[in-house]
Motif scaffolding. Structure first.
Motif, PDB file in Angstrom:
ATOM      1  N   UNK A  30      10.380  -8.548  19.639  1.00  0.00           N
ATOM      2  CA  UNK A  30       8.894  -8.740  18.676  1.00  0.00           C
ATOM      3  C   UNK A  30       8.286  -7.543  18.561  1.00  0.00           C
ATOM      4  N   UNK A  31       8.238  -6.419  19.419  1.00  0.00           N
ATOM      5  CA  UNK A  31       7.611  -5.240  19.231  1.00  0.00           C
ATOM      6  C   UNK A  31       8.428  -4.551  18.073  1.00  0.00           C
ATOM      7  N   UNK A  32       9.697  -4.376  18.278  1.00  0.00           N
ATOM      8  CA  UNK A  32      10.588  -3.654  17.150  1.00  0.00           C
ATOM      9  C   UNK A  32      10.339  -4.589  15.838  1.00  0.00           C
ATOM     10  N   UNK A  33      10.387  -5.526  15.766  1.00  0.00           N
ATOM     11  CA  UNK A  33      10.449  -6.462  14.615  1.00  0.00           C
ATOM     12  C   UNK A  33       8.865  -6.393  13.883  1.00  0.00           C
ATOM     13  N   UNK A  34       8.000  -6.261  14.836  1.00  0.00           N
ATOM     14  CA  UNK A  34       6.710  -6.163  14.148  1.00  0.00           C
ATOM     15  C   UNK A  34       6.554  -4.727  13.392  1.00  0.00           C
ATOM     16  N   UNK A  35       6.986  -3.657  14.282  1.00  0.00           N
ATOM     17  CA  UNK A  35       7.189  -2.395  13.475  1.00  0.00           C
ATOM     18  C   UNK A  35       7.808  -2.290  11.982  1.00  0.00           C
ATOM     19  N   UNK A  36       9.094  -3.215  12.267  1.00  0.00           N
ATOM     20  CA  UNK A  36       9.708  -3.141  11.049  1.00  0.00           C
ATOM     21  C   UNK A  36       9.159  -3.814   9.736  1.00  0.00           C
ATOM     22  N   UNK A  37       8.421  -5.048  10.106  1.00  0.00           N
ATOM     23  CA  UNK A  37       7.896  -5.853   9.193  1.00  0.00           C
ATOM     24  C   UNK A  37       6.665  -5.199   8.606  1.00  0.00           C
ATOM     25  N   UNK A  38       6.047  -4.552   9.335  1.00  0.00           N
ATOM     26  CA  UNK A  38       4.748  -3.573   8.739  1.00  0.00           C
ATOM     27  C   UNK A  38       5.221  -2.690   8.023  1.00  0.00           C
ATOM     28  N   UNK A  39       6.441  -2.027   8.117  1.00  0.00           N
ATOM     29  CA  UNK A  39       7.144  -0.833   7.429  1.00  0.00           C
ATOM     30  C   UNK A  39       7.180  -1.407   5.974  1.00  0.00           C
ATOM     31  N   UNK A  40       7.825  -2.606   6.244  1.00  0.00           N
ATOM     32  CA  UNK A  40       8.345  -3.136   4.783  1.00  0.00           C
ATOM     33  C   UNK A  40       6.991  -3.606   3.949  1.00  0.00           C
ATOM     34  N   UNK A  41       6.116  -4.087   4.523  1.00  0.00           N
ATOM     35  CA  UNK A  41       4.683  -4.447   4.025  1.00  0.00           C
ATOM     36  C   UNK A  41       4.184  -3.086   3.316  1.00  0.00           C
ATOM     37  N   UNK A  42       4.317  -2.162   4.129  1.00  0.00           N
ATOM     38  CA  UNK A  42       3.646  -1.031   3.531  1.00  0.00           C
ATOM     39  C   UNK A  42       4.567  -0.183   2.495  1.00  0.00           C
ATOM     40  N   UNK A  43       5.681  -0.465   2.415  1.00  0.00           N
ATOM     41  CA  UNK A  43       6.683  -0.051   1.392  1.00  0.00           C
ATOM     42  C   UNK A  43       6.251  -1.129   0.165  1.00  0.00           C
ATOM     43  N   UNK A  44       5.932  -2.346   0.346  1.00  0.00           N
ATOM     44  CA  UNK A  44       5.631  -3.194  -0.972  1.00  0.00           C
ATOM     45  C   UNK A  44       4.270  -2.870  -1.304  1.00  0.00           C
ATOM     46  N   UNK A  45       3.256  -2.019  -0.565  1.00  0.00           N
ATOM     47  CA  UNK A  45       1.919  -1.979  -0.913  1.00  0.00           C
ATOM     48  C   UNK A  45       1.141  -2.918  -0.533  1.00  0.00           C
ATOM     49  N   UNK A  46       1.434  -3.638   0.665  1.00  0.00           N
ATOM     50  CA  UNK A  46       0.709  -4.840   1.096  1.00  0.00           C
ATOM     51  C   UNK A  46       0.145  -4.461   2.545  1.00  0.00           C
ATOM     52  N   UNK A  47      -0.966  -5.180   2.800  1.00  0.00           N
ATOM     53  CA  UNK A  47      -1.827  -5.096   4.114  1.00  0.00           C
ATOM     54  C   UNK A  47      -0.836  -5.222   5.110  1.00  0.00           C
ATOM     55  N   UNK A  48      -0.980  -4.548   6.256  1.00  0.00           N
ATOM     56  CA  UNK A  48      -0.077  -4.824   7.493  1.00  0.00           C
ATOM     57  C   UNK A  48      -0.675  -5.681   8.330  1.00  0.00           C
TER      58      UNK A  48
END
Length: 228
Positions: A30-48
């Motif tokens: 969950x911790x690693x997945x959350x970080x990865x998910x937010x990294x992808x959102x940041x790459x797409x220019x979306x809010x974390x």
């Protein structure tokens, strides 16, 4: 620590140990997945998103359930296949002359049951038939439910990604037939099948002293259905 507590821990060590390992691994995922998910959102220019929001998301759900369904499939197939399929020399196999469901005497059911046998093993007809296959039935049901959960969470996660890319979402039926679903599914299945085959074959020749998953260290390579 009381004697009763120590006795409980000793008697249930395997289940408690792996249960704790499961929870720790799930938290880590969950911790690693959350970080990865937010990294992808940041790459797409979306809010974390926050950690709690991620835990309730379809992305986390599909990552968890796709692993669960492959594990339950592994055990369901292994439990049912080993009724008939044998591997000479493996402790994971029955003895070579015991393929099949075996006799009532061998299985200690009906009139061959003893006073400590489960009540349904002493019964007759439908109840005994169901109990005789209850492990496979439950594992198969858990596989089907986790597969369904994976597909439902998967289509939601897939459609979220489609909307981010300004593409049209698809329905559940189309998703279950899609390459995304089967890529997720089969990459887990093939690893489970490889692991089972490796265990069945390697345990013919290799040993782990004291483990019930291994033959005794001095047992012959051809000894089948013998546990250490």
């Amino acid at each position: 620590m009381t004697t009763r507590t120590r006795g409980f821990l000793r008697d249930n060590g395997l289940g408690l140990g792996f249960g704790l390992a499961f929870l720790l691994a799930l938290v880590g995922q969950a911790i690693a997945g959350h970080a990865e998910f937010n990294n992808q959102l940041a790459t797409d220019g979306l809010a974390q998103v926050g950690f709690g929001e991620y835990l309730m998301s379809s992305d986390f759900a599909v990552d968890v359930t796709e692993n669960w369904q492959s594990e339950y499939l592994q055990f369901f197939l292994y439990i049912t296949a080993t009724v008939w399929l044998l591997q000479r020399g493996s402790p994971e196999s029955k003895e070579m002359d015991k393929a099949g469901t075996e006799s009532d005497k061998d299985q200690q059911v009906g009139r061959y049951a003893h006073r400590h046998s489960p009540r349904w093993a002493r019964g007759r007809g439908f109840r005994r038939h169901v109990y005789s296959h209850s492990l496979g039935l439950v594992m198969g049901t858990l596989f089907a439910l986790s597969w369904l959960s994976q597909s439902i969470a998967g289509v939601a996660a897939y459609n979220e990604e489609q909307l981010r890319q300004l593409q049209a979402p698809i329905d559940w039926g189309n998703y279950v037939g899609s390459a995304d679903f089967w890529s997720r599914t089969l990459q887990n299945w093939q690893s489970e099948f490889l692991a089972v085959a490796s265990m069945a074959i390697l345990s013919v020749y290799l040993r782990q002293r004291g483990s019930p998953e291994s033959k005794p260290v001095g047992a012959a390579h051809t000894s089948t259905g013998v546990e250490g």
